[in-house]
Write a protein that holds these residues in place. Structure first.
Motif, PDB file in Angstrom:
ATOM      1  N   UNK A 296      18.739  27.124  41.322  1.00 25.25           N
ATOM      2  CA  UNK A 296      18.211  25.810  41.043  1.00 25.25           C
ATOM      3  C   UNK A 296      17.206  25.317  41.912  1.00 25.25           C
ATOM      4  N   UNK A 297      17.483  25.638  43.249  1.00 20.43           N
ATOM      5  CA  UNK A 297      16.778  25.227  44.444  1.00 20.43           C
ATOM      6  C   UNK A 297      15.483  26.046  44.039  1.00 20.43           C
TER       7      UNK A 297
ATOM      8  N   UNK B 106      14.602  25.123  33.088  1.00 21.86           N
ATOM      9  CA  UNK B 106      16.118  24.872  33.308  1.00 21.86           C
ATOM     10  C   UNK B 106      16.695  26.064  33.129  1.00 21.86           C
ATOM     11  N   UNK B 107      17.572  26.468  34.073  1.00 27.09           N
ATOM     12  CA  UNK B 107      18.253  27.885  34.558  1.00 27.09           C
ATOM     13  C   UNK B 107      19.438  28.133  33.318  1.00 27.09           C
ATOM     14  N   UNK B 108      19.745  27.306  32.702  1.00 26.02           N
ATOM     15  CA  UNK B 108      20.887  27.568  31.941  1.00 26.02           C
ATOM     16  C   UNK B 108      20.759  27.402  30.393  1.00 26.02           C
TER      17      UNK B 108
ATOM     18  N   UNK C  87      26.159  20.954  42.071  1.00 31.71           N
ATOM     19  CA  UNK C  87      25.531  22.592  41.866  1.00 31.71           C
ATOM     20  C   UNK C  87      24.219  22.191  40.868  1.00 31.71           C
ATOM     21  N   UNK C  88      23.950  21.112  40.281  1.00 33.50           N
ATOM     22  CA  UNK C  88      23.036  21.094  39.527  1.00 33.50           C
ATOM     23  C   UNK C  88      21.481  20.488  39.925  1.00 33.50           C
ATOM     24  N   UNK C  89      21.802  19.996  41.375  1.00 31.36           N
ATOM     25  CA  UNK C  89      20.425  19.688  41.932  1.00 31.36           C
ATOM     26  C   UNK C  89      20.447  18.192  41.715  1.00 31.36           C
TER      27      UNK C  89
ATOM     28  N   UNK D 193      13.386  22.346  29.097  1.00 29.84           N
ATOM     29  CA  UNK D 193      14.629  22.103  29.359  1.00 29.84           C
ATOM     30  C   UNK D 193      15.078  20.706  28.400  1.00 29.84           C
ATOM     31  N   UNK D 194      16.276  20.463  28.691  1.00 32.41           N
ATOM     32  CA  UNK D 194      17.156  19.524  27.828  1.00 32.41           C
ATOM     33  C   UNK D 194      16.972  18.208  28.235  1.00 32.41           C
ATOM     34  N   UNK D 195      16.163  17.208  27.769  1.00 34.44           N
ATOM     35  CA  UNK D 195      16.330  15.808  28.319  1.00 34.44           C
ATOM     36  C   UNK D 195      17.835  15.295  28.680  1.00 34.44           C
ATOM     37  N   UNK D 196      17.711  14.418  29.950  1.00 33.95           N
ATOM     38  CA  UNK D 196      18.941  13.956  30.288  1.00 33.95           C
ATOM     39  C   UNK D 196      20.135  14.818  31.005  1.00 33.95           C
ATOM     40  N   UNK D 197      19.800  16.135  30.912  1.00 35.18           N
ATOM     41  CA  UNK D 197      20.595  17.103  31.665  1.00 35.18           C
ATOM     42  C   UNK D 197      20.481  17.028  33.331  1.00 35.18           C
ATOM     43  N   UNK D 198      21.525  16.866  34.008  1.00 35.87           N
ATOM     44  CA  UNK D 198      21.379  16.486  35.287  1.00 35.87           C
ATOM     45  C   UNK D 198      20.432  17.566  36.294  1.00 35.87           C
ATOM     46  N   UNK D 199      20.231  18.716  35.809  1.00 38.57           N
ATOM     47  CA  UNK D 199      19.335  19.686  36.294  1.00 38.57           C
ATOM     48  C   UNK D 199      18.179  19.529  35.964  1.00 38.57           C
TER      49      UNK D 199
END
Length: 338
Positions: free
Chosen positions: A112-113, A177-179, A86-88, A133-139
Protein backbone atom coordinates in the motif's frame (compact mmCIF):
# COMPACT_ATOMS: atom_id res chain seq x y z
CA UNK A 1 -26.50 -34.36 16.23
CA UNK A 2 -24.16 -35.31 13.39
CA UNK A 3 -25.35 -37.92 10.94
CA UNK A 4 -23.76 -41.35 11.07
CA UNK A 5 -21.09 -42.11 8.50
CA UNK A 6 -23.53 -44.31 6.56
CA UNK A 7 -25.86 -41.36 5.97
CA UNK A 8 -23.19 -38.95 4.78
CA UNK A 9 -23.18 -38.07 1.10
CA UNK A 10 -19.81 -37.69 -0.65
CA UNK A 11 -18.34 -34.21 -1.00
CA UNK A 12 -15.24 -33.01 -2.80
CA UNK A 13 -13.74 -29.89 -1.20
CA UNK A 14 -11.48 -27.94 -3.56
CA UNK A 15 -9.21 -26.05 -1.18
CA UNK A 16 -7.48 -23.08 -2.75
CA UNK A 17 -3.89 -22.12 -2.29
CA UNK A 18 -2.75 -19.48 -1.70
CA UNK A 19 -5.48 -18.43 0.70
CA UNK A 20 -5.77 -16.51 3.96
CA UNK A 21 -3.18 -14.25 5.55
CA UNK A 22 -0.83 -12.36 3.26
CA UNK A 23 2.54 -10.96 4.31
CA UNK A 24 1.09 -7.48 4.93
CA UNK A 25 -1.62 -8.79 7.25
CA UNK A 26 0.85 -11.06 9.04
CA UNK A 27 3.16 -8.09 9.59
CA UNK A 28 0.36 -5.85 10.89
CA UNK A 29 -0.79 -8.42 13.45
CA UNK A 30 2.81 -9.04 14.51
CA UNK A 31 3.24 -5.31 15.12
CA UNK A 32 0.32 -5.22 17.57
CA UNK A 33 1.42 -8.43 19.34
CA UNK A 34 5.03 -7.21 19.63
CA UNK A 35 3.92 -3.76 20.82
CA UNK A 36 1.87 -5.39 23.58
CA UNK A 37 4.91 -7.43 24.63
CA UNK A 38 7.31 -4.48 24.52
CA UNK A 39 5.17 -1.67 25.95
CA UNK A 40 2.39 -3.50 27.79
CA UNK A 41 -1.35 -2.94 27.57
CA UNK A 42 -3.09 -0.95 26.41
CA UNK A 43 -1.90 -0.58 22.85
CA UNK A 44 -4.26 1.56 20.79
CA UNK A 45 -5.04 0.72 17.17
CA UNK A 46 -6.60 3.27 14.83
CA UNK A 47 -9.28 1.44 12.84
CA UNK A 48 -9.41 -2.37 12.60
CA UNK A 49 -5.82 -3.54 12.16
CA UNK A 50 -7.17 -5.85 9.44
CA UNK A 51 -10.77 -6.48 8.41
CA UNK A 52 -11.51 -9.57 10.50
CA UNK A 53 -13.51 -9.63 13.72
CA UNK A 54 -11.88 -12.85 14.95
CA UNK A 55 -8.46 -11.18 14.76
CA UNK A 56 -9.70 -7.91 16.26
CA UNK A 57 -11.46 -9.62 19.18
CA UNK A 58 -8.38 -11.74 19.87
CA UNK A 59 -6.17 -8.64 20.01
CA UNK A 60 -8.69 -6.91 22.27
CA UNK A 61 -8.45 -9.87 24.65
CA UNK A 62 -4.66 -9.36 24.73
CA UNK A 63 -4.99 -5.66 25.61
CA UNK A 64 -5.44 -3.79 22.32
CA UNK A 65 -8.00 -0.99 22.19
CA UNK A 66 -9.44 -0.05 18.79
CA UNK A 67 -10.41 3.53 18.05
CA UNK A 68 -11.51 5.32 14.92
CA UNK A 69 -9.91 8.68 15.73
CA UNK A 70 -6.89 9.69 17.79
CA UNK A 71 -8.91 12.02 20.02
CA UNK A 72 -10.47 8.90 21.56
CA UNK A 73 -7.16 8.07 23.28
CA UNK A 74 -7.26 9.31 26.91
CA UNK A 75 -4.66 11.88 27.91
CA UNK A 76 -3.28 9.54 30.58
CA UNK A 77 -2.51 6.89 27.93
CA UNK A 78 -0.69 9.11 25.43
CA UNK A 79 2.64 7.50 26.31
CA UNK A 80 1.26 4.16 25.08
CA UNK A 81 1.74 3.31 21.39
CA UNK A 82 -0.95 3.74 18.78
CA UNK A 83 -0.77 1.52 15.69
CA UNK A 84 -2.03 2.62 12.28
CA UNK A 85 -3.85 -0.15 10.39
CA UNK A 86 -2.54 -2.16 7.43
CA UNK A 87 -4.81 -0.20 5.06
CA UNK A 88 -2.78 3.01 5.38
CA UNK A 89 -3.77 6.45 6.61
CA UNK A 90 -3.85 9.98 5.19
CA UNK A 91 -0.81 12.18 5.90
CA UNK A 92 -2.99 14.16 8.30
CA UNK A 93 -3.12 11.23 10.76
CA UNK A 94 0.59 11.00 11.68
CA UNK A 95 0.65 14.81 11.69
CA UNK A 96 -2.21 14.76 14.20
CA UNK A 97 -0.39 12.10 16.26
CA UNK A 98 2.74 14.23 16.42
CA UNK A 99 0.72 17.29 17.41
CA UNK A 100 -0.75 15.26 20.30
CA UNK A 101 2.71 13.92 21.28
CA UNK A 102 1.58 10.36 20.60
CA UNK A 103 4.02 7.52 19.97
CA UNK A 104 2.82 5.77 16.84
CA UNK A 105 3.75 2.64 14.92
CA UNK A 106 2.73 2.51 11.27
CA UNK A 107 1.50 -0.95 10.20
CA UNK A 108 0.61 0.14 6.66
CA UNK A 109 1.24 -2.73 4.26
CA UNK A 110 4.43 -2.02 2.30
CA UNK A 111 2.54 -2.67 -0.94
CA UNK A 112 0.00 0.00 0.00
CA UNK A 113 2.88 2.34 0.81
CA UNK A 114 4.24 1.62 -2.66
CA UNK A 115 0.94 2.80 -4.18
CA UNK A 116 1.20 5.98 -2.08
CA UNK A 117 4.66 6.63 -3.50
CA UNK A 118 3.50 5.96 -7.06
CA UNK A 119 0.60 8.38 -6.64
CA UNK A 120 2.88 11.05 -5.17
CA UNK A 121 5.34 10.56 -8.03
CA UNK A 122 2.57 11.16 -10.61
CA UNK A 123 1.59 14.32 -8.76
CA UNK A 124 5.18 15.50 -8.37
CA UNK A 125 5.66 15.16 -12.12
CA UNK A 126 2.64 17.35 -12.72
CA UNK A 127 0.09 14.67 -13.58
CA UNK A 128 -3.44 14.62 -12.24
CA UNK A 129 -3.83 11.31 -10.37
CA UNK A 130 -6.62 8.90 -11.25
CA UNK A 131 -7.17 6.44 -8.39
CA UNK A 132 -9.13 3.31 -9.33
CA UNK A 133 -10.82 2.05 -6.20
CA UNK A 134 -13.92 1.86 -4.03
CA UNK A 135 -15.18 5.07 -2.41
CA UNK A 136 -15.02 5.02 1.39
CA UNK A 137 -12.60 2.11 1.69
CA UNK A 138 -9.85 2.91 4.27
CA UNK A 139 -7.11 2.21 1.73
CA UNK A 140 -8.64 4.66 -0.74
CA UNK A 141 -9.04 7.29 1.98
CA UNK A 142 -5.39 6.78 2.92
CA UNK A 143 -4.12 7.01 -0.66
CA UNK A 144 -6.15 10.10 -1.48
CA UNK A 145 -4.89 11.61 1.75
CA UNK A 146 -1.29 11.52 0.49
CA UNK A 147 -2.11 14.16 -2.12
CA UNK A 148 -3.15 17.82 -2.03
CA UNK A 149 -6.88 18.50 -2.46
CA UNK A 150 -7.97 18.59 -6.10
CA UNK A 151 -5.04 16.56 -7.43
CA UNK A 152 -6.72 13.13 -7.43
CA UNK A 153 -9.94 11.75 -8.92
CA UNK A 154 -11.55 8.47 -7.83
CA UNK A 155 -12.84 6.08 -10.50
CA UNK A 156 -14.69 2.91 -9.45
CA UNK A 157 -16.37 1.41 -12.53
CA UNK A 158 -16.18 1.37 -16.32
CA UNK A 159 -19.19 3.71 -16.28
CA UNK A 160 -17.20 6.13 -14.10
CA UNK A 161 -14.31 5.93 -16.57
CA UNK A 162 -16.69 6.62 -19.45
CA UNK A 163 -18.16 9.67 -17.71
CA UNK A 164 -14.89 11.11 -16.38
CA UNK A 165 -14.02 14.59 -17.74
CA UNK A 166 -10.55 15.74 -16.59
CA UNK A 167 -9.26 19.28 -16.95
CA UNK A 168 -6.18 18.10 -18.85
CA UNK A 169 -6.84 14.76 -20.59
CA UNK A 170 -3.25 14.53 -21.83
CA UNK A 171 -1.65 14.75 -18.40
CA UNK A 172 -3.04 11.89 -16.27
CA UNK A 173 -1.44 9.11 -14.25
CA UNK A 174 -3.26 6.24 -12.56
CA UNK A 175 -2.83 3.95 -9.56
CA UNK A 176 -5.22 1.38 -8.11
CA UNK A 177 -6.39 0.11 -4.76
CA UNK A 178 -4.41 -3.06 -3.99
CA UNK A 179 -7.40 -5.34 -3.32
CA UNK A 180 -9.51 -4.95 -6.47
CA UNK A 181 -10.74 -7.58 -8.91
CA UNK A 182 -7.96 -8.03 -11.45
CA UNK A 183 -10.45 -8.50 -14.30
CA UNK A 184 -12.71 -5.59 -13.33
CA UNK A 185 -9.73 -3.28 -12.95
CA UNK A 186 -8.37 -4.29 -16.35
CA UNK A 187 -11.68 -3.21 -17.88
CA UNK A 188 -11.59 0.17 -16.15
CA UNK A 189 -7.97 0.76 -17.20
CA UNK A 190 -8.75 -0.24 -20.80
CA UNK A 191 -11.61 2.25 -20.94
CA UNK A 192 -9.43 5.02 -19.51
CA UNK A 193 -6.63 4.21 -21.98
CA UNK A 194 -9.11 4.21 -24.84
CA UNK A 195 -10.34 7.67 -23.88
CA UNK A 196 -6.99 9.10 -22.76
CA UNK A 197 -4.15 7.57 -24.83
CA UNK A 198 -1.49 9.52 -22.92
CA UNK A 199 -2.57 8.08 -19.56
CA UNK A 200 0.59 7.12 -17.62
CA UNK A 201 0.67 3.78 -15.79
CA UNK A 202 2.40 3.31 -12.43
CA UNK A 203 5.93 1.92 -12.47
CA UNK A 204 4.61 -1.40 -11.12
CA UNK A 205 1.21 -3.09 -10.89
CA UNK A 206 -0.74 -1.61 -7.98
CA UNK A 207 -2.92 -4.68 -7.31
CA UNK A 208 -0.88 -6.68 -4.82
CA UNK A 209 0.52 -10.15 -5.44
CA UNK A 210 -1.67 -11.68 -2.71
CA UNK A 211 -4.89 -10.35 -4.26
CA UNK A 212 -3.87 -11.64 -7.69
CA UNK A 213 -2.75 -15.03 -6.38
CA UNK A 214 -5.93 -15.66 -4.42
CA UNK A 215 -8.10 -14.71 -7.38
CA UNK A 216 -6.14 -17.02 -9.70
CA UNK A 217 -6.56 -19.95 -7.30
CA UNK A 218 -10.31 -19.31 -7.10
CA UNK A 219 -10.54 -19.22 -10.90
CA UNK A 220 -8.81 -22.60 -10.98
CA UNK A 221 -11.09 -24.19 -8.37
CA UNK A 222 -14.50 -22.63 -9.10
CA UNK A 223 -15.60 -24.29 -12.39
CA UNK A 224 -18.14 -27.01 -11.62
CA UNK A 225 -18.51 -26.13 -7.92
CA UNK A 226 -22.04 -26.42 -6.56
CA UNK A 227 -21.06 -23.93 -3.88
CA UNK A 228 -17.99 -21.77 -3.30
CA UNK A 229 -17.30 -20.40 0.19
CA UNK A 230 -14.92 -17.53 0.85
CA UNK A 231 -13.91 -17.01 4.47
CA UNK A 232 -13.79 -13.29 5.12
CA UNK A 233 -15.48 -10.22 6.54
CA UNK A 234 -18.22 -8.20 4.79
CA UNK A 235 -16.00 -5.08 4.96
CA UNK A 236 -13.02 -6.91 3.41
CA UNK A 237 -12.63 -5.75 -0.19
CA UNK A 238 -10.35 -8.59 -1.28
CA UNK A 239 -12.69 -11.21 0.24
CA UNK A 240 -15.77 -9.80 -1.52
CA UNK A 241 -13.87 -9.80 -4.80
CA UNK A 242 -13.15 -13.53 -4.36
CA UNK A 243 -16.90 -14.21 -4.11
CA UNK A 244 -17.43 -12.38 -7.41
CA UNK A 245 -14.50 -14.14 -9.07
CA UNK A 246 -15.86 -17.55 -8.05
CA UNK A 247 -19.24 -16.86 -9.65
CA UNK A 248 -17.69 -15.56 -12.86
CA UNK A 249 -15.38 -18.57 -13.05
CA UNK A 250 -18.24 -21.06 -12.95
CA UNK A 251 -19.37 -21.70 -9.38
CA UNK A 252 -23.15 -22.12 -9.18
CA UNK A 253 -23.32 -20.25 -5.88
CA UNK A 254 -20.81 -18.31 -3.79
CA UNK A 255 -20.98 -17.15 -0.19
CA UNK A 256 -18.92 -14.91 2.08
CA UNK A 257 -18.75 -16.47 5.56
CA UNK A 258 -17.04 -15.20 8.72
CA UNK A 259 -17.43 -18.32 10.90
CA UNK A 260 -18.83 -21.86 10.58
CA UNK A 261 -21.72 -20.82 12.84
CA UNK A 262 -23.06 -18.68 9.97
CA UNK A 263 -23.55 -21.67 7.65
CA UNK A 264 -27.22 -22.28 6.83
CA UNK A 265 -27.33 -26.01 6.17
CA UNK A 266 -30.90 -25.93 4.83
CA UNK A 267 -29.82 -23.43 2.16
CA UNK A 268 -26.62 -25.33 1.41
CA UNK A 269 -28.57 -28.53 0.80
CA UNK A 270 -27.03 -31.52 -0.96
CA UNK A 271 -23.91 -30.57 -2.85
CA UNK A 272 -21.21 -32.64 -4.51
CA UNK A 273 -18.36 -30.15 -4.96
CA UNK A 274 -17.44 -27.30 -2.62
CA UNK A 275 -14.84 -24.63 -3.38
CA UNK A 276 -13.13 -23.04 -0.38
CA UNK A 277 -10.80 -20.07 -0.07
CA UNK A 278 -10.11 -17.25 2.39
CA UNK A 279 -9.46 -13.55 2.03
CA UNK A 280 -6.08 -12.10 2.92
CA UNK A 281 -7.21 -11.08 6.42
CA UNK A 282 -8.86 -14.40 7.37
CA UNK A 283 -6.90 -16.76 9.67
CA UNK A 284 -6.40 -20.40 8.77
CA UNK A 285 -8.09 -21.58 11.95
CA UNK A 286 -11.46 -20.47 10.52
CA UNK A 287 -10.78 -22.38 7.28
CA UNK A 288 -10.16 -25.46 9.46
CA UNK A 289 -13.40 -24.73 11.31
CA UNK A 290 -15.37 -24.62 8.04
CA UNK A 291 -13.79 -27.86 6.81
CA UNK A 292 -14.61 -29.59 10.11
CA UNK A 293 -18.24 -28.45 9.87
CA UNK A 294 -18.59 -29.96 6.40
CA UNK A 295 -16.81 -33.17 7.42
CA UNK A 296 -19.32 -33.51 10.23
CA UNK A 297 -22.15 -33.62 7.67
CA UNK A 298 -20.53 -35.05 4.54
CA UNK A 299 -18.09 -37.76 3.61
CA UNK A 300 -15.63 -35.08 2.54
CA UNK A 301 -12.42 -35.46 0.56
CA UNK A 302 -9.95 -32.57 0.20
CA UNK A 303 -8.58 -31.71 -3.23
CA UNK A 304 -5.93 -28.96 -3.38
CA UNK A 305 -6.10 -26.21 -6.01
CA UNK A 306 -2.68 -24.58 -5.69
CA UNK A 307 -1.62 -22.05 -8.29
CA UNK A 308 1.30 -20.27 -6.58
CA UNK A 309 3.67 -20.41 -3.64
CA UNK A 310 4.12 -17.28 -1.53
CA UNK A 311 7.41 -16.62 0.26
CA UNK A 312 7.13 -12.87 0.90
CA UNK A 313 8.02 -11.61 4.38
CA UNK A 314 7.81 -7.97 5.45
CA UNK A 315 9.91 -6.69 8.36
CA UNK A 316 8.16 -5.09 11.32
CA UNK A 317 9.00 -1.57 12.53
CA UNK A 318 12.59 -0.99 13.60
CA UNK A 319 11.48 -0.32 17.19
CA UNK A 320 10.11 -3.87 17.45
CA UNK A 321 12.70 -5.97 15.61
CA UNK A 322 14.54 -7.03 18.75
CA UNK A 323 11.38 -8.08 20.62
CA UNK A 324 11.35 -11.90 20.68
CA UNK A 325 8.40 -13.78 19.25
CA UNK A 326 7.86 -17.13 20.94
CA UNK A 327 6.44 -20.22 19.26
CA UNK A 328 3.14 -19.49 20.98
CA UNK A 329 3.23 -15.89 19.74
CA UNK A 330 3.80 -17.04 16.16
CA UNK A 331 1.03 -19.60 16.40
CA UNK A 332 -1.30 -16.85 17.55
CA UNK A 333 -0.16 -14.44 14.82
CA UNK A 334 -0.77 -17.16 12.23
CA UNK A 335 -4.37 -17.57 13.37
CA UNK A 336 -4.09 -20.68 15.51
CA UNK A 337 -5.29 -19.22 18.80
CA UNK A 338 -7.92 -21.16 20.71
Amino acid sequence: MASSILEKSPLKIRLCGPRGFCAGVDRAIQIVVLALKEYGAPVYVRHEIVHNRYVVEGLEAKGAIFVEELDEIPVEHRKQPVVFSAHGVPKSVPEDAEARNLFYLDATCPLVSKVHKQAMRHQRLGRHVVLIGHAGHPEVIGTMGQLPPGTVSLIDTIADAEAYVPEDPDNLGYVTQTTLSVDDTAGVIAKLQERFPNLTAPSADSICYATTNRQEAVKEAAPGCDLFIVVGAPNSSNSKRLVEVALRAGAKRSLLVQRASELNWDEIGRIGTLGLSAGASAPEVIVDEIIAAFKDRFDAEIELAITAEETENFLVNRELRNVPLTVDDMAWVNGARA
